[in-house]
Design an enzyme around this catalytic site. Sequence first.
Site, PDB file in Angstrom:
ATOM      1  N   ALA A 330       0.841  -1.202   0.000  1.00 17.11           N
ATOM      2  CA  ALA A 330       0.000   0.000   0.000  1.00 17.11           C
ATOM      3  C   ALA A 330       0.877   1.253   0.000  1.00 17.11           C
ATOM      4  CB  ALA A 330      -0.980  -0.035   1.160  1.00 17.11           C
ATOM      5  N   SER A 331       0.441   2.291   0.676  1.00 14.19           N
ATOM      6  CA  SER A 331       1.115   3.595   0.574  1.00 14.19           C
ATOM      7  C   SER A 331       2.441   3.658   1.321  1.00 14.19           C
ATOM      8  CB  SER A 331       0.193   4.696   1.093  1.00 14.19           C
ATOM      9  OG  SER A 331      -0.959   4.804   0.282  1.00 14.19           O
ATOM     10  N   THR A 332       2.821   2.581   2.022  1.00 15.22           N
ATOM     11  CA  THR A 332       4.097   2.620   2.739  1.00 15.22           C
ATOM     12  C   THR A 332       5.287   2.718   1.791  1.00 15.22           C
ATOM     13  OG1 THR A 332       4.212   0.194   2.770  1.00 15.22           O
ATOM     14  CG2 THR A 332       3.190   1.288   4.674  1.00 15.22           C
ATOM     15  N   ILE A 333       5.072   2.428   0.494  1.00 15.91           N
ATOM     16  CA  ILE A 333       6.187   2.486  -0.458  1.00 15.91           C
ATOM     17  C   ILE A 333       6.238   3.821  -1.215  1.00 15.91           C
ATOM     18  CG2 ILE A 333       6.515   0.018  -0.754  1.00 15.91           C
ATOM     19  CD1 ILE A 333       4.358   2.077  -3.162  1.00 15.91           C
TER      20      ILE A 333
END
Length: 622
Positions: A330-333
């Site tokens: 998800a948006s952690t990257i």
Amino acid sequence: MFKKRVAIQDFAAESRLFNHRAVFAVLFVVLLFGIIVFNQYQLQIVSYQDYQTRSEGNRIKVVPLAPNRGLIYDRSGILLAENRPVFSLELIPEQINDMAATLAELATLIEFTAEQQDAFLKQVRAQRRFNSISLKEQLNDQEVAVLAANQHRFPGVTVEARLSRHYPFGDLFTHALGYIGKINSRELQQLELDGELANYAASRDIGKIGLERFYQRELHGTMGYQEVEVNNRGRSIRVLRSVPAVSGKNIQLGLDVGLQLTAQQILKQHRGAIVAIDPRDGAVLAFYSNPSYDPNLFVHGISSANYNELLNSRDRPLINRVTQGVYPPASTIKPHLALLGLETRTISTSTKIWDPGYYTLPNSDHRFRDHIRWGHGWVDIYTAITKSCDTFFYDMGIKLGIDRISEYMHKMGFGEKTGIDIMEESSANMPSRGWKRARHNQPWYPGDTVPLSIGQSYWTTTPLQLAVATTPLLNRGKLVTPHMVTAFNNGETTAANLIPPRQVLEVENEQNFAVVMDTMYQTVSTLGGTAYRAFLGTEYRSAGKTGTAQLAAIAQDAKYDADAIDERLRDNAMYVGYAPHDNPTILVVVALENAGGGGSNAAPLARQLMDYYFAAGVNRDE
């Protein structure tokens, strides 16, 4: 009529016959005697050494001695895996006149199952009758006392003690430490292929998973032996020579019991994982997968009922979610993609795009939605990460293209095993054109790149992999190799188990690292940041990135409603964060299955772990 003639005896012929026979008999006797003399010469002179060795072999028996298994400690010296004495009920069949009656009498003193009795009787038929055979292991104190009091009634029955592995913290460290169990036929074959079978002549157990398996050689030690004199029935009479076994090495971990307990407590009933590492060298500080199970069940052989319960559980406790749990990042990257965008000059710190709440590809009316339906308005790289604007990364991802994204993310460690010192690890998936063609026999479409740009689509990671892949952002392009063991100790010397970080990224502008780290700091410290509420009021400065991974497809104009979706199809909550911001000593990843938003569910757990870390002084330099 003729008169009968009388035969005259031929003394000369008889004499010659007698002489021939006498000579033949003498020669035959001489020949036999010669054969006997020659045979005695061969046995006593020529083959003396060989027969002496064989004779000694019949008289002297080599008895192997099992080494004590090495112990495992946490970073503060707290014992995590120990060797405890266990008592077993042993019988020597040769000394028992009526086995059936003896078993019946023993059953009135202690309880043992029909399965245990059947296994015992099979061993009786398969082994020599003077060997001691176990009927029941792990006797409790009451059983030992009862048997000791009645010892005189049972000739050939004894209570024996030996050391057995025990994990005092139960399910707390299972997926890190693993467990040992009985050596099976496949493992025996492998030991033989590796040339190590002789060293296991007296060993019953071997590491099955986790550190116990990875460091089996170091933990096992070296077998010793005794040379004992035996009688013609093979029973030992006296010890002639003894070479003691060499105990296995003790190992010390970077894991901290307090951090691990905190991880277990804050996860509670959530399915998921928490991992914490030191981003400077990769030492693992916390490693917890939930749900877990008690490894002590496996040490003496788990029952079929208990194993089937673990195997068939919907919550999959046997899966190590830290290294085998595969989740969309998800948006952690987004920070990782931001660095790539800055390095390739696809974007700059001054780049802004308009976010109406969705993104569309040219010549397409399909809307890739932002998590805020009305959009963020004008967005730059700081706002895009701080408030987790999807539309900004949709646009940047299309401009970058799958080829550059895949190549760069592989360098950071996505799609690769981290190299941690356990064998149970998944490489997860960093997709590419070639991967999709090989897997699905389809070309890569721009529509695949759009969701990939926010860590969805085919992109997956493990919690540990996400933690390791974040270290190049903090270490100016250097990737660490995670390791749980920090030192070995054999009683005399201690050797560090450190792997230096390796340079995986060469950047044109070092300032780009500072930009990315600053955006992660603002995510936590700026009002409106997705992790702002979770870290409000901390005495330390941290940074991080939240993520919410969508698992169920939602219609174009529909609104996500968790209550209307099956619990196991609800969004995963993700968070990656570190502290202190200016000199990180801890990096935490939290992955929660079907828990909802990363900012509201995963980030608060990371905060609790960091609170303990700094309050307890786990970050002190040793």
